[in-house]
Design a protein around this motif. Structure first.
Motif, mmCIF file in Angstrom:
data_model
loop_
_atom_site.group_PDB
_atom_site.id
_atom_site.type_symbol
_atom_site.label_atom_id
_atom_site.label_comp_id
_atom_site.label_asym_id
_atom_site.label_seq_id
_atom_site.Cartn_x
_atom_site.Cartn_y
_atom_site.Cartn_z
ATOM 1 N N LEU A 270 -7.696 0.523 9.438
ATOM 2 C CA LEU A 270 -6.673 0.572 8.393
ATOM 3 C C LEU A 270 -5.503 -0.355 8.736
ATOM 4 O O LEU A 270 -4.960 -1.032 7.853
ATOM 5 C CB LEU A 270 -6.183 2.006 8.205
ATOM 6 N N ILE B 51 -4.108 -3.514 6.584
ATOM 7 C CA ILE B 51 -2.700 -3.696 6.226
ATOM 8 C C ILE B 51 -2.233 -5.087 6.646
ATOM 9 O O ILE B 51 -1.513 -5.777 5.902
ATOM 10 C CB ILE B 51 -1.839 -2.602 6.883
ATOM 11 N N LEU C 266 -0.626 2.504 0.847
ATOM 12 C CA LEU C 266 -1.912 2.857 1.448
ATOM 13 C C LEU C 266 -2.509 4.063 0.739
ATOM 14 O O LEU C 266 -1.869 5.120 0.635
ATOM 15 C CB LEU C 266 -1.713 3.162 2.938
ATOM 16 N N ALA D 173 -4.699 7.892 8.442
ATOM 17 C CA ALA D 173 -3.888 6.970 7.645
ATOM 18 C C ALA D 173 -2.424 7.025 8.063
ATOM 19 O O ALA D 173 -1.737 5.997 8.099
ATOM 20 C CB ALA D 173 -4.034 7.311 6.162
ATOM 21 N N VAL E 28 5.511 0.587 4.813
ATOM 22 C CA VAL E 28 4.280 1.205 4.333
ATOM 23 C C VAL E 28 4.585 2.553 3.701
ATOM 24 O O VAL E 28 5.305 3.372 4.275
ATOM 25 C CB VAL E 28 3.266 1.407 5.487
ATOM 26 N N LEU F 162 2.518 5.837 2.341
ATOM 27 C CA LEU F 162 1.221 6.502 2.330
ATOM 28 C C LEU F 162 1.198 7.530 1.203
ATOM 29 O O LEU F 162 1.968 8.486 1.205
ATOM 30 C CB LEU F 162 0.975 7.190 3.679
#
Length: 544
Positions: A363, A367, A377, A388, A402, A404
């Motif tokens: 992952l 990214i 994500l 994650a 990021v 999530l």
């Protein structure tokens, strides 16, 4: 002249709702202007108005159902409709608390006649509202509601509804005027509590509904309150958008009592201003958090959340002049067919092979491959949540922003990706994608590998299993029949869009048959079909 009634019958309840709506309509902007607690977002008056608007509409619907006859609804029907309408339409912290106050009153008023029932109803309402708030604070609408109930309790024994209502109104008004001395943020801003002022308007309308006269002393705000901009810097969120949680999350939730108890604990650890109201399987959840996705995810774990509303506090001020930013979406997909669909939409994909979920390193690599400063994500698997999260944390350490979104199924990821707009601010994009994912129920068809116990009974090897939100709900002998049963189960709770993702080994004609099934049985529901390709489950279903 409103209907005069010395007791709260159905007509008086209807009149009360109408007068309250008028009063809040007149005072909405003034109440919005003094809204400094718990967040200075200037919407308390609007939220109260919208909440009562929903309550009034529900009461009108009950009366409309009786138009063809000569009778009027029972008091029980009217007050229950009022409470239910407020519950499903509650907006914001203040609207949610008002919904619980009305629910508490309805529980008593629906029990039957009696000279003391309004007094008891106000007492039940104040207690219910305090129980719904995770951490009650004095100097707020809770204090005003308690004072109203106590004042009503001091009214003469056997007093009629008009006398009790006047006593409650006067008690609430006196308590409201004292709120600046109880809550520091109000004192610094030079205003009374906005929610409390709204409740005074509600009680004033009650006085008029049961007596036919407006209160003798109509509440008037101080002539020159201190402008909001002059409030002390310690005022939460008044001039510092980072002074509290970033998001307000509200949703309706179908769940059992024991699940809601666990949800309260979970949400209390995530943020503040937590209010959970309702009962009998239907709840309205309100919380302020930094992680909106986690708040929605907690609702999914407790039951079925819907009508999800996520608001980013002070978004206009924070993002008025955003810097240009390259943004990307990284999606975990269960089949190469969906990988192609997501790639066409501009996403970077990670293939999850059967029995081989991607590691956090994969992952992180995805990214990095996205070559973006901002990344959303979508893990699309509840079991990948921690993986994650670890990948997101590592990417953040490398300077990548990021977000999530805890999607639990590919169809939730598709729904989120469908509303992705890279041109808007990052936070606004994440909010929209989180809401879309959270509003999507998901199902999957799988083939049983062995005999086993399930929530739907005992299955045999080779049986077709229909899993809804992760649990086996249907056991069938064929994919088409099981798929129809799963769709019917999901659409029984409502829906606007069905997403079908077909695996490589499923006959092509199945999609047409299922589309026809939805079209014939659910006229207002649209259907979209995707090919999952190799390695995908026989059928994935999403209902938005």
């Amino acid at each position: 002249m409103p209907q005069i009634a010395d007791d709260l019958d159905a007509v008086a309840v209807r009149t009360w709702c109408s007068l309250t709506l008028d009063a809040l309509g007149r005072e909405r902007e003034a109440i919005d202007a003094i809204n400094v607690y718990p967040v200075a977002d200037g919407d308390t008056g609007t939220n109260l108005y919208l909440t009562v608007e929903s309550a009034a509409a529900a009461v009108e619907a009950v009366f409309a159902a009786h138009e063809t006859g000569t009778s009027v609804p029972s008091t029980a029907d009217a007050v229950r409709a009022m409470a239910h309408g407020a519950l499903i339409g509650a907006r914001g912290n203040s609207g949610t608390i008002l919904a619980q106050l009305l629910r508490g009153m309805a529980q008593v008023l629906a029990e039957g006649a009696g000279t003391d029932r309004l007094r008891l109803a106000l007492t039940r309402a104040a207690a219910a509202a305090r129980e719904a708030v995770a951490h009650p604070v004095e100097g707020t609408v809770l204090t005003v509601a308690t004072a109203a109930a106590e004042a009503a309790g001091r009214a003469a024994a056997g007093a009629g509804a008009a006398t009790v209502a006047r006593a409650a109104y006067e008690g609430a008004r006196t308590a409201l005027e004292a709120t600046p001395g109880q809550l520091a943020v109000l004192g610094r801003a030079g205003v009374v509590d906005a929610g409390g002022r709204g409740l005074v308007a509600v009680l004033g309308a009650l006085v008029e509904a049961v007596s036919g006269r407006v209160p003798d002393r109509v509440y008037e705000a101080p002539a020159s309150p201190v402008p909001l901009a002059a409030a002390d810097g310690d005022c939460p969120a008044a001039d510092d958008p980072e002074g509290g949680p970033a998001f307000e999350v509200i949703y309706l939730l179908e769940a059992r009592d024991e699940a809601v108890a666990r949800l309260r604990t979970r949400l209390d650890s995530l943020g503040d201003s937590l209010v959970v109201v309702g009962g009998d399987g239907l709840w309205n959840v309100h919380v302020h958090v930094d992680d909106a996705g986690a708040a929605v995810e907690a609702g999914v774990e407790a039951g079925r959340p819907y009508r999800i509303r996520i608001t980013h506090f002070a978004a206009d001020r924070v993002h008025a002049r955003p810097e240009p930013a390259q943004r990307a979406v990284v999606v975990v997909v269960p089949g190469d067919g969906l990988g192609g669909v997501c790639a066409e939409a501009g996403a970077t994909t990670v293939l999850a092979r059967p029995g081989e979920p991607p590691a956090s390193g994969e992952l992180v690599d995805a990214i990095r491959r996205a070559h973006a400063r901002e990344v959303v994500l979508l893990p699309n698997d509840g079991d990948l949540r921690h993986t994650a999260a670890a990948a997101a944390e590592q990417a953040r350490a490398e300077g990548i922003r990021v977000a999530l979104i805890p999607t639990r199924a590919a169809v939730q990821g598709i729904a989120a990706l469908a509303v992705h707009e890279p041109d808007r601010s990052f936070d606004e994009d994440v909010v929209a994608m989180t809401a879309a994912a959270g509003a999507t129920r998901y199902a999957e068809l799988a083939v049983a590998e062995r005999q086993s116990w399930t929530m739907a009974g005992i299955c045999q090897a080779g049986d077709i299993l229909g899993l809804i939100d992760g649990d086996v709900a249907v056991i069938g002998e064929s994919v088409p029949a099981t798929a129809r049963k799963v769709l019917d189960r999901m659409l029984a709770a409502g829906g606007e869009l069905v997403t079908l993702v077909l695996g490589e080994d499923v006959p092509e004609e199945l999609s047409g048959a299922l589309e026809e099934h939805v079209r014939e049985g659910y006229l207002a529901v649209d259907t979209v079909v995707y090919s999952g390709g190799h390695q995908c489950a026989p059928l994935l279903i999403g209902v938005e």
